[in-house]
Design an enzyme around this catalytic site. Sequence first.
Site, PDB file in Angstrom:
ATOM      1  N   HIS A   1      -1.307  -7.087  -0.591  1.00 60.07           N
ATOM      2  CA  HIS A   1      -0.028  -6.953  -1.295  1.00 60.07           C
ATOM      3  C   HIS A   1       0.365  -8.259  -1.991  1.00 60.07           C
ATOM      4  O   HIS A   1       1.050  -9.103  -1.404  1.00 60.07           O
ATOM      5  CB  HIS A   1       1.066  -6.565  -0.305  1.00 60.07           C
ATOM      6  CG  HIS A   1       0.813  -5.273   0.403  1.00 60.07           C
ATOM      7  ND1 HIS A   1       1.241  -4.061  -0.085  1.00 60.07           N
ATOM      8  CD2 HIS A   1       0.172  -5.007   1.568  1.00 60.07           C
ATOM      9  CE1 HIS A   1       0.881  -3.098   0.745  1.00 60.07           C
ATOM     10  NE2 HIS A   1       0.231  -3.646   1.760  1.00 60.07           N
TER      11      HIS A   1
ATOM     12  N   CYS B   1      -2.815  -0.631  -1.407  1.00 60.92           N
ATOM     13  CA  CYS B   1      -2.758  -0.204  -0.006  1.00 60.92           C
ATOM     14  C   CYS B   1      -3.121   1.283   0.120  1.00 60.92           C
ATOM     15  O   CYS B   1      -4.270   1.645  -0.056  1.00 60.92           O
ATOM     16  CB  CYS B   1      -1.386  -0.500   0.581  1.00 60.92           C
ATOM     17  SG  CYS B   1      -1.393  -0.514   2.402  1.00 60.92           S
TER      18      CYS B   1
END
Length: 354
Positions: A218, A98
């Site tokens: 994720h 991220c």
Amino acid sequence: MTISAMIYGWLILFTNMSFAKCMVIFKKPFSYEEKTDRPIIGVLTQETDGHVTKFGTQYVAASYVKFIESAGGRMVPILYPFISAFDNGDVFPIWAECLGFELVSMLAAKRDLSSGIVDRKFFTKVDAQNISLPLHIPKDYKNAALWEHAPSNIVDYLGRNSVTYHNHRFAITPQTYRKTKHLQDFFKVVSTSKDRKGVEFISNMEGKRYPIYLFHWHPSKAQYELRTDLDIKHSFRLILAAQYLADFFIRQVHTTIPKGVLWTPCMEHPCQNGATCLPLYERDEYTCVCVPEYTGKYCENYHIEFRSRNTNRAVVSPGWTGYATKGVKRERIYYERPFAFLSSMRVHVTPPSS
């Protein structure tokens, strides 16, 4: 049979079934020799903000730590200056996720870090907050270390289903990647996704020379974050896919790092005479960057070009080999005795082997 016994028996059955499925999480069998039982994985930290700053300036999400530990690894936090460590032979796998994806991309592309994600020439605004998306994984995915040993059913599942959780407002598009030479030199793209409006962006990259793996989604949240306010999927196949990725990381460490030592193709210091060893992780090889005057695979050969100045004479020692040039004429010479030459001649020589 009591209810508690029934529940216990069901759990045992489910555990056995899960174990059987997990054992085929890699396409190749688990028939490798462990070279370390203490694998260490570096995780790039994130800057804290809001109320979390009272705990410090950097943090790693707990789910990331548990993700690594689920496959038997130990996590160590990694701050920014890691590339210099790699160049010095201190190599370890890194997982950047991220915001970590964005930071490492900027480092590799040599962008101004002070601009952050407001660097509009590098990042494109996307509609990818709190959404699960499919991955577009190239047909030649077996050429990527990340997917090389992945069973086709995992690759197919991630590509056909909206299951990879994204939560970011900015991304790097394939167009930006193709225009950014430093980024192309450092990373290769191994998956992309499309946001709610159909804008394609890069989901995964991996290092060409270094074991760095970038995720703009994720994987660990399927296993460890069960919040109902987020669009996180928790299917069994997604959890297996996430476990594959965790095991992939740890398997690299298990199979390539001698116990107690961080592995690199340059570990045995093969380059000679002050040369720099550059590891080529994709091929388990290395290349030696020689200092001036040395040549050869290991920079083992001394090779110098003599050019006398003005009318002064220069002398080459006996036993050296090479060639002399004068104008367009080139002549190979074995120097059985000291050889003097004038300014109009250049001599390229290599000393006798010891």
